[in-house]
Design an enzyme around this catalytic site. Structure first.
Site, PDB file in Angstrom:
ATOM      1  N   GLY A 188      55.770  48.908  49.951  1.00 42.43           N
ATOM      2  CA  GLY A 188      54.523  48.181  49.694  1.00 42.43           C
ATOM      3  C   GLY A 188      53.389  49.158  49.459  1.00 42.43           C
ATOM      4  O   GLY A 188      53.622  50.324  49.118  1.00 42.43           O
ATOM      5  N   ASN A 189      52.165  48.690  49.673  1.00 39.17           N
ATOM      6  CA  ASN A 189      51.027  49.560  49.317  1.00 39.17           C
ATOM      7  C   ASN A 189      50.711  50.579  50.419  1.00 39.17           C
ATOM      8  O   ASN A 189      51.088  50.406  51.579  1.00 39.17           O
ATOM      9  CB  ASN A 189      49.803  48.709  48.945  1.00 39.17           C
ATOM     10  CG  ASN A 189      49.266  47.930  50.124  1.00 39.17           C
ATOM     11  OD1 ASN A 189      48.653  48.495  51.031  1.00 39.17           O
ATOM     12  ND2 ASN A 189      49.524  46.627  50.156  1.00 39.17           N
ATOM     13  N   VAL A 192      48.797  49.498  53.841  1.00 35.88           N
ATOM     14  CA  VAL A 192      49.654  48.898  54.874  1.00 35.88           C
ATOM     15  C   VAL A 192      50.647  49.949  55.389  1.00 35.88           C
ATOM     16  O   VAL A 192      50.992  49.956  56.571  1.00 35.88           O
ATOM     17  CB  VAL A 192      50.364  47.631  54.334  1.00 35.88           C
ATOM     18  CG1 VAL A 192      51.345  47.076  55.364  1.00 35.88           C
ATOM     19  CG2 VAL A 192      49.347  46.561  53.976  1.00 35.88           C
ATOM     20  N   GLY A 193      51.052  50.863  54.514  1.00 33.54           N
ATOM     21  CA  GLY A 193      51.957  51.948  54.935  1.00 33.54           C
ATOM     22  C   GLY A 193      51.405  52.688  56.150  1.00 33.54           C
ATOM     23  O   GLY A 193      52.139  53.043  57.075  1.00 33.54           O
ATOM     24  N   GLU A 210      58.021  53.609  51.173  1.00 35.80           N
ATOM     25  CA  GLU A 210      58.134  53.578  49.708  1.00 35.80           C
ATOM     26  C   GLU A 210      56.854  52.945  49.191  1.00 35.80           C
ATOM     27  O   GLU A 210      56.724  51.720  49.160  1.00 35.80           O
ATOM     28  CB  GLU A 210      59.375  52.764  49.288  1.00 35.80           C
ATOM     29  CG  GLU A 210      60.701  53.371  49.723  1.00 35.80           C
ATOM     30  CD  GLU A 210      61.081  54.611  48.918  1.00 35.80           C
ATOM     31  OE1 GLU A 210      60.535  54.825  47.820  1.00 35.80           O
ATOM     32  OE2 GLU A 210      61.931  55.385  49.402  1.00 35.80           O
ATOM     33  N   CYS A 244      56.260  49.711  40.638  1.00 36.02           N
ATOM     34  CA  CYS A 244      55.655  50.809  41.393  1.00 36.02           C
ATOM     35  C   CYS A 244      55.624  52.111  40.603  1.00 36.02           C
ATOM     36  O   CYS A 244      54.745  52.936  40.793  1.00 36.02           O
ATOM     37  CB  CYS A 244      56.392  51.011  42.711  1.00 36.02           C
ATOM     38  SG  CYS A 244      58.155  51.266  42.499  1.00 36.02           S
TER      39      CYS A 244
END
Ligand code: NAD
Length: 454
Positions: A188-189, A192-193, A210, A244
């Site tokens: 995800g983005n 949030v990572g 990722e 992505c």
């Protein structure tokens, strides 16, 4: 106990029975998973059609074919990957057995994104099963229909205790993150990572992140511009730019800009006709929130092609933006939509400088017939993956590690990399109880006589 706690506790209990460990069991699970894609193809593509307006053919190309071949490869190679790996020995361990023994980590949490919902969720799951782990699967709530299909289908085909599916949004994910895992695999983005890593730190849980970023595409003056533009347009507008590793923006010399715009327009007409809105191969933005986010980026830009849109249908035409300034809104964050800005630079030196001013991207693309230019860009920049004269295709090569670096992520997967990423590579030394004389030198007292050999 919350639903999330129960799922994790059940997975842990199932893992502790040891049934995920025998290779035969792992292979049965992988075969069942593959059978699901074959038997439930229609249900899977109907859901993706509703989520992202993809045709059956596009869903096969983007998701299922890749997953099936990853499963086949894993089944074929699992015995080799899981076998003890003998290593070089030193003088003192010459007669011992020394090897790396891959072992499962335990219970893995897989948090998926919505853009290629099966690939980014089941992809890591293949690695988790292969490595002998249990895994809690949390599909993205944003791809509403696919998340439901995953929740319904996975428990029918694979061990529902070992590999439970937990659906839900941010509160459910946060509740999951309060549980203890042995690895967290997040797609995800980057924002949030960071939250994922923070939650994982509480239990010293290792993470694979990722993430995304702005993947640059440098088109050198010394190249076949028609081909460069066809390949770049394909990489950008596939899945409506929601990829992505899509080329985020083009860098080129000013004299090339008009030609590039013309060639991209030609490619777009060929791929998606004069009216992409009615073309079966052109997707939609996932929801209105993302539609608004992308449209907002157009405010301070000059549109060279496309720009048409329809909010009710989450449609944004393939769009090219010219003479984009580095300060423009579209250059402040990952676009993740069908807008392709062109930024002009003085040449390869300036392109490298521009790229290095930003965060390390997930992918970096260069089109050139000059190997020196390709080598320079590779050697003087850093990115998760690097591709010369094409876009996206490195993703499909299972023998290449797929992952980011810096702000675009950490850790990698695909093929054997998935197996290793979700295994503990345990260093093992097996000695015999004889030949004690060899060890005398290490035991005190450390007299000069004993150490005279050194
Ligand atoms: P998303 O909104 O679906 O979020 C991903 C997951 O994070 C979801 O399961 C969601 O429930 C969870 N989540 C969201 N907010 C959270 C929060 N505050 N706390 C805990 N969990 C939360 O997906 P997205 O982030 O919009 O996905 C797009 C991004 O993902 C892009 O940046 C893209 O580049 C990146 N991406 C990377 C890869 C890769 O392989 N590197 C693949 C696909 C997408």
């Amino acid at each position: 106990m919350s639903r999330e706690q129960q799922a994790v506790a059940r997975a842990r209990k199932a893992f502790n029975t040891g049934r995920s460990k025998p290779l035969e069991y792992r292979i049965i699970q992988l075969k069942n998973l593959k059978r699901m894609f074959y038997e439930k193809q229609k249900m899977i593509s109907d859901a993706i059609k509703k989520d992202l307006n993809k045709s059956v053919e596009v869903t096969q190309l983007h998701e299922t074919l890749g997953i099936e071949s990853e499963i086949d490869l894993t089944i074929r190679k699992l015995k080799d990957w899981a076998a003890p790996r003998p290593v070089e020995k030193n003088l003192l361990t010459m007669s011992d057995t020394v090897y790396v023994h891959p072992e499962p980590l335990g219970v893995v949490l897989i948090i998926g994104a919505w853009n290629y919902p099966w690939a980014v969720t089941v992809g890591p799951l293949i690695g988790a099963i292969a490595a002998g782990n249990a895994a809690v699967v949390k599909p993205s709530e944003v791809c509403v229909h696919t998340a439901k299909v995953m929740e319904d289908l996975l428990p029918i085909y694979i061990d529902k205790e070992l590999y439970p599916v937990v659906t839900g949004g941010v509160p459910e994910t946060q509740e999951l993150l309060r549980q203890r895992f042995d690895h967290i695999f997040y797609t995800g983005n980057s924002m949030v990572g960071k939250l994922i890593m923070e939650a994982a730190a509480k239990n010293l849980t290792p993470v694979t992140l990722e993430l995304g970023g702005k993947s640059p595409c440098y088109i050198d003056k010394n190249c076949d511009i028609t081909i460069a533009c066809r390949r770049t347009a394909w990489g950008k507008y596939t899945n409506c730019g929601q990829t992505c590793i899509a080329p985020d923006y083009i860098l080129c010399e000013p004299s090339m800009q008009d030609r590039i715009i013309e060639e991209i327009k030609k490619a777009l007409k060929e791929f998606y006709t004069d009216n992409p809105k009615t073309c079966a191969d052109y997707g939609r933005i996932i929801n209105q929130r993302h539609f608004k986010r992308i449209m907002n980026m157009l405010d301070d830009c000059t549109i060279a092609a496309g720009g048409e849109n329809d909010e009710a249908n989450c449609y944004i035409a393939p769009t090219v933006l010219r003479d984009v300034k580095p300060e423009a809104k579209v250059m402040q964050e990952e676009i993740f939509g069908p807008l392709l800005p062109i930024i002009t630079v003085g040449g390869v030196d300036e392109a490298i400088e521009f790229i290095n001013k930003g965060e390390k991207p997930l992918a970096l693309y260069v089109f050139s017939s000059d190997n020196k230019v390709i080598d320079r860009i590779r050697d003087e920049t850093s990115s998760g993956g690097f591709v010369a004269n094409d876009c996206l295709v490195h993703y499909s090569i299972s023998s290449l590690p797929f992952g980011g670096v810096g702000n675009s992520g950490m850790g990698c997967y695909h093929g054997k990399y998935s197996f290793d990423q979700l295994s503990h590579l345990r260093g093992c030394l097996i000695k015999k109880l004889n030949m004690e004389g060899v060890n005398n030198v290490r035991y005190p007292p450390h007299t000069p006589k004993k150490l005279s050999w050194a």
